[in-house]
Design an enzyme around this catalytic site. Structure first.
Site, PDB file in Angstrom:
ATOM      1  N   ASP A  37       1.124  11.813   0.993  1.00 42.24           N
ATOM      2  CA  ASP A  37       2.174  11.260   1.482  1.00 42.24           C
ATOM      3  C   ASP A  37       2.816  10.564   0.358  1.00 42.24           C
ATOM      4  O   ASP A  37       4.012   9.618   0.391  1.00 42.24           O
ATOM      5  CB  ASP A  37       1.770  10.254   2.557  1.00 42.24           C
ATOM      6  N   ASP A  48       3.720   9.914   9.233  1.00 38.36           N
ATOM      7  CA  ASP A  48       2.688  11.159   9.044  1.00 38.36           C
ATOM      8  C   ASP A  48       2.164  11.175  10.384  1.00 38.36           C
ATOM      9  O   ASP A  48       1.516  10.223  11.084  1.00 38.36           O
ATOM     10  CB  ASP A  48       2.083  10.797   7.901  1.00 38.36           C
ATOM     11  N   CYS A  99       8.448 -14.139 -18.388  1.00 36.62           N
ATOM     12  CA  CYS A  99       9.374 -14.935 -17.275  1.00 36.62           C
ATOM     13  C   CYS A  99      10.773 -13.742 -17.286  1.00 36.62           C
ATOM     14  O   CYS A  99      10.566 -12.913 -17.852  1.00 36.62           O
ATOM     15  CB  CYS A  99      10.098 -15.941 -17.442  1.00 36.62           C
ATOM     16  N   CYS A 118      12.453 -13.517 -20.279  1.00 40.27           N
ATOM     17  CA  CYS A 118      11.863 -12.612 -21.464  1.00 40.27           C
ATOM     18  C   CYS A 118      12.442 -11.257 -21.695  1.00 40.27           C
ATOM     19  O   CYS A 118      12.709 -10.655 -22.519  1.00 40.27           O
ATOM     20  CB  CYS A 118      10.383 -12.575 -21.306  1.00 40.27           C
ATOM     21  N   ASP A 167      -0.973   8.417   5.149  1.00 45.33           N
ATOM     22  CA  ASP A 167      -2.334   7.912   4.995  1.00 45.33           C
ATOM     23  C   ASP A 167      -3.058   8.732   3.849  1.00 45.33           C
ATOM     24  O   ASP A 167      -4.041   8.369   3.392  1.00 45.33           O
ATOM     25  CB  ASP A 167      -3.286   7.774   6.163  1.00 45.33           C
TER      26      ASP A 167
END
Length: 758
Positions: free
Chosen positions: A650, A433, A21, A24, A646
Site C-alpha cells: 500500500d 485496503d 529554520c 535557512c 496496512d
C-alpha cells in the site's frame, strides 16, 4: 540517486546540513540558484535536502558544497544513497543531542534571570547578577545564532538567526551599558532600564521551539531506511556452474540466483528450478504466501518461507519493483505542506522587513525626536527588534503537533506531520485496503464439519483420546502443526473440537501446493485440496462437497480431510471482518465521504466483503501500481483522497494520497510512509482521526494568526506611532513581555486541544 536530464544537465538530490529554520531553506535555495552552472535548485526544509539540476562541465558538487559552507551550510556528498542517508541521520542525531543540552542550559539560566528582572529588580547589584547570568546564554548556549548571522551578513543574506542575534545582542549591549554607566540616563532625568531577562528568555524560547521542531520531524527518513533494509546485503549466484557469494549490488541481468528457506529475494526475476512458498505481502498485501514453481515471477524484498529454488535475475538495481516503491515514497516525503510553504514565503521577507523598520524607526526619531532623540531612537529601535522576535512563529506548528499527537495517542492514533493536519478536513474520499484494514488480516477456522455418516470412524485406533471426533480433530491439528503454511497454522490453533491431549505424529509429508499427509496411531490422514484427496485415493463425500461449494461462494477457503479411503472432514477458513468495520464505513458515509475498497484478492472475495461492510465501490486483483493509479484517478476528479492500508504493497498509494493512514498492526513500512497511523485495529478510530486532524490544523492556523498579530500591532507600537497622539512610548521591557506573551498564547491555544472530545 542521479538521473540524466537531456545530454547536458544532471539532476541530483542531496542532504543539506546546518538548516535550522524556514529562512535557512530560502538562503540555501537562493545561493545555489545564483551560482554559475546551477540550472535549478529546490530545497525541502522538512527532510533537509536539496534537489539540484546543474551542468557538470561548469560546476562540481564540491564547488556547490563550498558555496554553501560560506554561509554556514553544507552538502553530504556520498556516492551511495544509503551512505548519504546514514551520514545525514548521524548528523541529525548529534545535532538533536547538542540542541537539547543547550536548551536545558539556557533555560537553567534564563528563567532565574526573568524572575530577578520581574520581581527583584530593586535588589542590590541585581543588574550585575543578571548580566553575568545572561552572558553565557548568549555567548555559549545561543552562540550559533550569532555565528550564523555573521556568515549570512558576509554574503548580504539574512534569516531568523539574524533577527535573533540583533534583537538579543542589542538588548544585551544596551543593558550592559546601562548597568555600567547608569549616570548617562540619570543626568537626563531618565531611569537606566536593563533588558537582560528579555535577551535571555528570547534565546531560551527560540532554542525550545527548535527542539520541539526537531523532535517532530526526527523520523522522516525511517521509511526509506527500512525499505532499503528489505534487500539482502549478499546473495548466492551460480556462475560457470559454481556457487559463489557476492554483494547484492553486484548482481547482473541473467544471473542465476539460489534462494534457500528463510532468505530474502534480492532482485526481480523468474523461477528456473525448485519450488517453494514466498511471503509476498510486499506486493499483494495478502496474508497467504504465494506458491512458486518454474516460470513464476519473484520480487525483490519478498521472503522465502519453505523450500529452495533458483531464479534468473531480470530486473536489478533501480529497475526492481522495490526500488520503484522506494523512489515513489522518497518523492512523496519531499513534498512540502501548504502551511510550510506559507511560512517559507513569509520567512523570506520577514527579517529584511523588520530590520528595515528598525532602521527607519531609529532614523525618524533621530530627525524628529527633539532633545531626547537619541534616547527615544535607541529605545524604539530595540523595542522593534525585541517585539518582532519570531519565537511564536517557530512554536506555532510544533506545539500544536505535539499536543495533537498526545491527544491522538489517547485515542489510539498517531499523527505524523503538518501535511496530514493541513489536508484531513478536506478529505471527501477514503480508499480502504481490505486485508488487515477491513479484515483481521489472518486466516481463522470458521467451521470444522464431520461427515454426517460417521458410523465407520475408527475410534479404536485413536484410543486414549477423549471421544472419536475430538481424537480425530486432535490428530489433524497435530499434523497441521508440522506445516509452516498459514492455513495449516490456523487449523493447528483451532480448538473448536477440544484439545484432545498431546498427539504423536509418526510420519509427516508435505506436498507443496496441495496439502500434507500424516500418520497418527496407524491412521493415515490426507489433508488438502479436493484434487489432492482424490489423487491419494480418498472418495469425496457428497454432502461435504455441497457444503464446500456454498462456503467457496461465500469467499471462504475449503480444506478436506480424509482417511481410510473416504473424506471425513471439511474445514473452512476465512479472513474475518473486524467487528467495527461496517460501523466505521457507515460513519464515514454519513459525513459525506465516498468510501472505496481495493484488494489484491479475487473478485468473489472482494464482492462478499464489500457487501458485508456496505461499500458499493470496490476493485479486486489490484497490484501496488494499480492502487496508486486508482488514487490518481480520484484526485484527477477533484477528490481529496485519504488512503488507509496496512502493508508495504500500500506504500505507493499511501504516498500518492492527499492523506495517508496506516493500520497499526500492519507493516512497519506502511506505518512509516503514512502521515497518520491508527495504533488500534479498530477502524472506528478513522472518523475520530479526521476530526482531530481538522481541529489540529485549525489550531495551527490560530497559532500563526496570534504569532503575526503581535507583530502587526506590536511593531508599530514599538516604533512609537502613538507618541505624537498620546505620548505613549513602548518600553523594551513591555516589548519583551509582549513577545513572551505571544509565545505563551500560542502554547496555551495548543493545549486547548487536550480538552477536545472526539
Amino acid at each position: 540517486m542521479e538521473t540524466q536530464i537531456q545530454h547536458t544537465t544532471r539532476k541530483i538530490t542531496l542532504p543539506v546540513t546546518g538548516m535550522s529554520c524556514a529562512g535557512c531553506a530560502v538562503s540555501v535555495e537562493s545561493m545555489l540558484q545564483n551560482t554559475a552552472g546551477v540550472q535549478e535548485a529546490a530545497v525541502n526544509y522538512a527532510n533537509q535536502s536539496v534537489q539540484v539540476s546543474y551542468y557538470p562541465e561548469q560546476i562540481s558538487l564540491d564547488d556547490m558544497d563550498t558555496v554553501l559552507q560560506g554561509i554556514g551550510y553544507g552538502l553530504i556528498l556520498e556516492e551511495e544513497e544509503d551512505d548519504a542517508q546514514a551520514a545525514q541521520q548521524a548528523l541529525q542525531e548529534a545535532h538533536y543531542r547538542q540542541l537539547k543540552r543547550r536548551t536545558i542550559g539556557a533555560g537553567a539560566l534564563a528563567i532565574p534571570v526573568m524572575v530577578l528582572g520581574m520581581f527583584f529588580m530593586h535588589m542590590p547589584y541585581v543588574n550585575y547578577v543578571m548580566m553575568v547570568m545572561t552572558l553565557p546564554v548568549l555567548a555559549y548556549f545561543g552562540k550559533d545564532f550569532f555565528v550564523n548571522a555573521w556568515k549570512q551578513a558576509r554574503h548580504g543574506k539574512s534569516n531568523m538567526d539574524t533577527l535573533v542575534a540583533l534583537s538579543t545582542g542589542i538588548a544585551f549591549l544596551f543593558s550592559t551599558f546601562n548597568t555600567l554607566y547608569p549616570e548617562y540616563w540619570h543626568a537626563r532625568g531618565l531611569e537606566a532600564h536593563v533588558y537582560f531577562e528579555a535577551a535571555a528568555i528570547i534565546i531560551f524560547f527560540i532554542l525550545l521551539g527548535k527542539l520541539l521542531e526537531e523532535r517532530a520531524k526526527s523520523n522522516t527518513s525511517d521509511a526509506l531506511r527500512k525499505l532499503m533494509d528489505l534487500q539482502p546485503k549478499s546473495v548466492r549466484v551460480i556462475r560457470n556452474g559454481q556457487e559463489q557469494e557476492i554483494s547484492a549490488k553486484e548482481v547482473r541481468l541473467g544471473d542465476e540466483i539460489l534462494i534457500r528457506s528463510g532468505e530474502k529475494i534480492p532482485v526481480d526475476g523468474t523461477v528456473k528450478s525448485g519450488s517453494s512458498y514466498v511471503d509476498e505481502s510486499l506486493m499483494t498485501g495478502e496474508p497467504l504466501p504465494a506458491e512458486k514453481k518454474p516460470g513464476a515471477a519473484v520480487f525483490a524484498g519478498t521472503l522465502n518461507q519453505q523450500g529452495s529454488f533458483t531464479f534468473m535475475a531480470e530486473k536489478v538495481g533501480k529497475q526492481t519493483v522495490l526500488a520503484q516503491i522506494i523512489k515513489t515514497v522518497k518523492e512523496a516525503q519531499g513534498s512540502k505542506a501548504p502551511v510550510q510553504r506559507l511560512v517559507d514565503k513569509i520567512a523570506g521577507i520577514f527579517v529584511p522587513v523588520v530590520l528595515g523598520i528598525a532602521i527607519l524607526t531609529f532614523v525618524v526619531w533621530m530627525l524628529a525626536g527633539g532633545e531626547n532623540a537619541l534616547t527615544h531612537a535607541l529605545l524604539t529601535s530595540v523595542s522593534v527588534l525585541v517585539i518582532a522576535c519570531p519565537c511564536a512563529l517557530g512554536l506555532a506548528t510544533p506545539t500544536a503537533i505535539m499536543v495533537g499527537v498526545g491527544k491522538g495517542a489517547e485515542h489510539n492514533m498517531l499523527i505524523r506531520d503538518a501535511e496530514s493536519l493541513e489536508t484531513a478536513h478536506k478529505v471527501d474520499a477514503v480508499v480502504l485496503d481490505k486485508t488487515g484494514t477491513l479484515t483481521e488480516g489472518r486466516p481463522e477456522v470458521t467451521s470444522f464439519d464431520f461427515a454426517q455418516d460417521d458410523s465407520d470412524l475408527d475410534g479404536e485406533k485413536v484410543k486414549g483420546l477423549k471421544g472419536e471426533r475430538e481424537g480425530h480433530a486432535a490428530a489433524i491439528r497435530a499434523i497441521e502443526a508440522r506445516s509452516e503454511h498459514p492455513l495449516a497454522q490456523a487449523i493447528a490453533a483451532y480448538e473448536g473440537e477440544g484439545t484432545g491431549g498431546k498427539v504423536q505424529v509418526d510420519d509427516f509429508q508435505s506436498v507443496t501446493g496441495n496439502g500434507v499427509i500424516g500418520v497418527v496411531k496407524g491412521i493415515r490422514y490426507v489433508i488438502g485440496t479436493p484434487a489432492f484427496l482424490e489423487s491419494e485415493g480418498i472418495e469425496a463425500d457428497p454432502q461435504l462437497n455441497k457444503t464446500g461449494i456454498d462456503l467457496r461462494n461465500k469467499a471462504q477457503t475449503v480444506i478436506g480431510v480424509g482417511w481410510e479411503g473416504k473424506q471425513r472432514v471439511l474445514i473452512a477458513l476465512a479472513d474475518p471482518l473486524k467487528t467495527t468495520s461496517a460501523e466505521a464505513v457507515a460513519k464515514l458515509q454519513k459525513q459525506g465521504i465516498d468510501v472505496y475498497m481495493l484488494t489484491g484478492d479475487n473478485a468473489q472475495t472482494a464482492a462478499q466483503v464489500a457487501r458485508q461492510v456496505g461499500i458499493t465501490h470496490f476493485e479486486a486483483e489490484v497490484k501496488p501500481q494499480d492502487k496508486m493509479d486508482f488514487v490518481k484517478k480520484l484526485q484527477a476528479k477533484g477528490k481529496t483522497v485519504a488512503m488507509v492500508g496496512d502493508g508495504i504493497n500500500d506504500s505507493q498509494a499511501l504516498a500518492q494520497a492527499n492523506l495517508s493512514i496506516a493500520m497499526g498492526r500492519g507493516s512497519d513500512i506502511a506505518m512509516d510512509v503514512a502521515k497518520m497511523t491508527l495504533i488500534t485495529s479498530d477502524l472506528l478510530a478513522l472518523p475520530k482521526a479526521l476530526r482531530l486532524s481538522g481541529r489540529t490544523v485549525a489550531t495551527i492556523r490560530q497559532n500563526l494568526f496570534w504569532a503575526f498579530i503581535y507583530n502587526l500591532i506590536g511593531i508599530p507600537l514599538a516604533a512609537g506611532v502613538l507618541y505624537p497622539i498620546n505620548g505613549f512610548l513602548l518600553n523594551p521591557m513591555i516589548a519583551g513581555a509582549a513577545m513572551a506573551l505571544s509565545s505563551v498564547s500560542v502554547v496555551t491555544n495548543s493545549l486547548r486541544l487536550r480538552g477536545l472530545r472526539l
